[in-house]
Design a protein around this motif. Structure first.
Motif, mmCIF file in Angstrom:
data_model
loop_
_atom_site.group_PDB
_atom_site.id
_atom_site.type_symbol
_atom_site.label_atom_id
_atom_site.label_comp_id
_atom_site.label_asym_id
_atom_site.label_seq_id
_atom_site.Cartn_x
_atom_site.Cartn_y
_atom_site.Cartn_z
ATOM 1 N N GLU A 110 38.973 29.643 37.909
ATOM 2 C CA GLU A 110 39.814 30.444 38.783
ATOM 3 C C GLU A 110 39.999 31.835 38.171
ATOM 4 N N GLU A 111 40.740 32.673 38.850
ATOM 5 C CA GLU A 111 40.987 34.030 38.382
ATOM 6 C C GLU A 111 41.708 34.002 37.036
ATOM 7 N N ASP A 112 41.285 34.879 36.140
ATOM 8 C CA ASP A 112 41.932 35.014 34.844
ATOM 9 C C ASP A 112 43.359 35.510 35.060
ATOM 10 N N PRO A 113 44.357 34.899 34.362
ATOM 11 C CA PRO A 113 45.753 35.333 34.532
ATOM 12 C C PRO A 113 45.959 36.812 34.266
ATOM 13 N N ARG A 114 45.159 37.402 33.381
ATOM 14 C CA ARG A 114 45.309 38.835 33.089
ATOM 15 C C ARG A 114 45.069 39.667 34.331
ATOM 16 N N TYR A 115 44.016 39.351 35.071
ATOM 17 C CA TYR A 115 43.677 40.114 36.268
ATOM 18 C C TYR A 115 44.620 39.771 37.422
ATOM 19 N N ALA A 116 45.036 38.513 37.489
ATOM 20 C CA ALA A 116 45.987 38.122 38.535
ATOM 21 C C ALA A 116 47.285 38.906 38.397
ATOM 22 N N GLU A 117 47.745 39.074 37.158
ATOM 23 C CA GLU A 117 48.975 39.836 36.915
ATOM 24 C C GLU A 117 48.755 41.322 37.181
ATOM 25 N N MET A 118 47.605 41.828 36.768
ATOM 26 C CA MET A 118 47.296 43.244 36.924
ATOM 27 C C MET A 118 47.186 43.653 38.392
ATOM 28 N N LEU A 119 46.728 42.716 39.232
ATOM 29 C CA LEU A 119 46.462 43.026 40.633
ATOM 30 C C LEU A 119 47.482 42.395 41.570
ATOM 31 N N ALA A 120 48.652 42.064 41.044
ATOM 32 C CA ALA A 120 49.654 41.361 41.841
ATOM 33 C C ALA A 120 50.469 42.292 42.736
ATOM 34 N N ASP A 121 50.341 43.593 42.577
ATOM 35 C CA ASP A 121 51.114 44.551 43.371
ATOM 36 C C ASP A 121 50.738 44.400 44.851
ATOM 37 N N PRO A 122 51.680 44.033 45.728
ATOM 38 C CA PRO A 122 51.359 43.793 47.138
ATOM 39 C C PRO A 122 51.181 45.073 47.965
ATOM 40 N N ARG A 123 51.523 46.218 47.401
ATOM 41 C CA ARG A 123 51.464 47.465 48.153
ATOM 42 C C ARG A 123 50.046 48.003 48.194
ATOM 43 N N GLY A 124 49.620 48.445 49.352
ATOM 44 C CA GLY A 124 48.315 49.077 49.501
ATOM 45 C C GLY A 124 47.171 48.091 49.528
ATOM 46 N N SER A 125 45.962 48.622 49.432
ATOM 47 C CA SER A 125 44.747 47.827 49.512
ATOM 48 C C SER A 125 44.465 47.137 48.187
ATOM 49 N N ALA A 126 44.190 45.830 48.256
ATOM 50 C CA ALA A 126 43.866 45.078 47.040
ATOM 51 C C ALA A 126 42.569 45.578 46.423
ATOM 52 N N ALA A 127 41.598 45.951 47.277
ATOM 53 C CA ALA A 127 40.312 46.440 46.781
ATOM 54 C C ALA A 127 40.479 47.760 46.040
ATOM 55 N N VAL A 128 41.267 48.667 46.603
ATOM 56 C CA VAL A 128 41.507 49.958 45.965
ATOM 57 C C VAL A 128 42.239 49.766 44.642
ATOM 58 N N LEU A 129 43.193 48.841 44.638
ATOM 59 C CA LEU A 129 43.945 48.555 43.416
ATOM 60 C C LEU A 129 43.014 48.038 42.329
ATOM 61 N N ALA A 130 42.097 47.138 42.689
ATOM 62 C CA ALA A 130 41.155 46.597 41.714
ATOM 63 C C ALA A 130 40.241 47.689 41.172
ATOM 64 N N LEU A 131 39.761 48.561 42.055
ATOM 65 C CA LEU A 131 38.904 49.649 41.614
ATOM 66 C C LEU A 131 39.650 50.574 40.657
ATOM 67 N N ARG A 132 40.898 50.858 40.990
ATOM 68 C CA ARG A 132 41.671 51.814 40.189
ATOM 69 C C ARG A 132 42.118 51.245 38.857
ATOM 70 N N ARG A 133 42.491 49.968 38.850
ATOM 71 C CA ARG A 133 43.055 49.384 37.633
ATOM 72 C C ARG A 133 42.045 48.648 36.759
ATOM 73 N N VAL A 134 40.934 48.240 37.332
ATOM 74 C CA VAL A 134 39.976 47.427 36.575
ATOM 75 C C VAL A 134 38.627 48.126 36.420
ATOM 76 N N TYR A 135 37.975 48.430 37.535
ATOM 77 C CA TYR A 135 36.578 48.853 37.482
ATOM 78 C C TYR A 135 36.391 50.269 36.963
ATOM 79 N N LEU A 136 37.159 51.212 37.476
ATOM 80 C CA LEU A 136 37.010 52.588 36.999
ATOM 81 C C LEU A 136 37.400 52.729 35.524
ATOM 82 N N PRO A 137 38.536 52.143 35.080
ATOM 83 C CA PRO A 137 38.865 52.233 33.649
ATOM 84 C C PRO A 137 37.810 51.578 32.767
ATOM 85 N N GLN A 138 37.306 50.407 33.190
ATOM 86 C CA GLN A 138 36.307 49.737 32.359
ATOM 87 C C GLN A 138 35.008 50.530 32.294
ATOM 88 N N ALA A 139 34.635 51.159 33.395
ATOM 89 C CA ALA A 139 33.433 51.993 33.388
ATOM 90 C C ALA A 139 33.610 53.166 32.427
#
Length: 269
Positions: free
Chosen positions: A94-123
């Protein structure tokens, strides 16, 4: 001091940016389909292999052949092992708890949130941390003693990381040890042999780069990895998750927190 082919390096850097961007886009698509953004952990090791291959090809005829081959082999061995291990460990999970917590913000688009908090920083971090790889590929001086010392440090790091991962996997697969604390093997000397090993791998790669100008200027890349592993995303998050496990407090008191040291009562580094 040998001449550094700056125009060729900048071309390689541009190609690396494109390659990492494509990798992150593909990873995002896979993660969205699987509804599990932790698949980016597999892409982490693969991303450095991609950068190494891209810059190896781009530096043909520009950088020293021995250093180029050495760096490619070291990065590929580390990155493919890590990606394979994480992929095997997380299969069907299942989803890693780290990412579940990081992406738990219900406001706005979940996809945009993931890109902003996970993918762009990691890149961004991947491109910055990989600078020793990129610079080393274009360095023109032949391999010297510091480069070979770096290869030894890299080997020590890979040993701690791979053996530590295997010992932890065996521990988790033993029903008799469920709910206990792993305090044997390498885990007897450091609470995080895998994170320590990862830091040594990048220290070794930096030394290979620093053996020839201007590789020494990439010192902040391994420093960032060490800081993240010891103070940000590695050790602190793991210990927070383990803090309530019976015996973990005593384990902290007797075992070094990062650098391997003989166990001693009352030590908590």
């Amino acid at each position: 001091m040998t001449d550094f082919p700056l125009p060729s390096f900048l071309t390689g850097l541009g190609l690396s940016i494109i390659a990492v961007s494509v990798l992150m886009a593909v990873t995002f698509a896979v993660a969205t389909a699987q509804k599990r953004h932790s698949v980016i952990d597999v892409a982490w090791g693969l991303g450095f292999v991609v950068v190494a291959v891209i810059t190896f090809l781009a530096s043909s005829g520009a950088g020293d052949g021995g250093r180029r081959v050495l760096v490619l082999v070291l990065v590929a061995a580390w990155g493919l092992r890590l990606a394979g291990f994480i992929g095997w460990r997380s299969r069907g999970g299942e989803e890693d708890p780290r990412y579940a917590e990081m992406l738990a913000d219900p406001r706005g688009s979940a996809a945009v949130l993931a890109l902003r908090r996970v993918y762009l920083p990691q890149a961004g971090v991947m491109l910055f941390v990989s600078l020793p790889i990129q610079v080393a590929m274009f360095s023109t001086a032949p391999l010297g003693p510091l480069a070979w010392a770096g290869a030894v440090v890299w080997a020590v790091g890979l040993f701690f990381e791979s053996v530590g991962d295997q010992q932890l996997a065996s521990f988790k697969n033993d029903p008799a040890r469920r709910g206990t604390v792993l305090d044997t093997g390498l885990w007897r000397y450091t609470r995080h042999p895998n994170y320590f090993g990862d830091a040594m791998v990048w220290t070794g790669l930096f030394l290979v780069a620093a053996d020839s100008w201007p590789g020494v200027l990439t010192v902040l890349s391994p420093a960032l990895m060490y800081w993240a592993l010891a103070n940000r995303t590695g050790k602190p998050l793991t210990e927070r998750r383990m803090s309530d496990r019976p015996g973990y407090k005593e384990y902290i008191e007797s075992t070094s927190g990062f650098f391997p040291l003989p166990p001693r009562a009352g030590r908590g580094i």
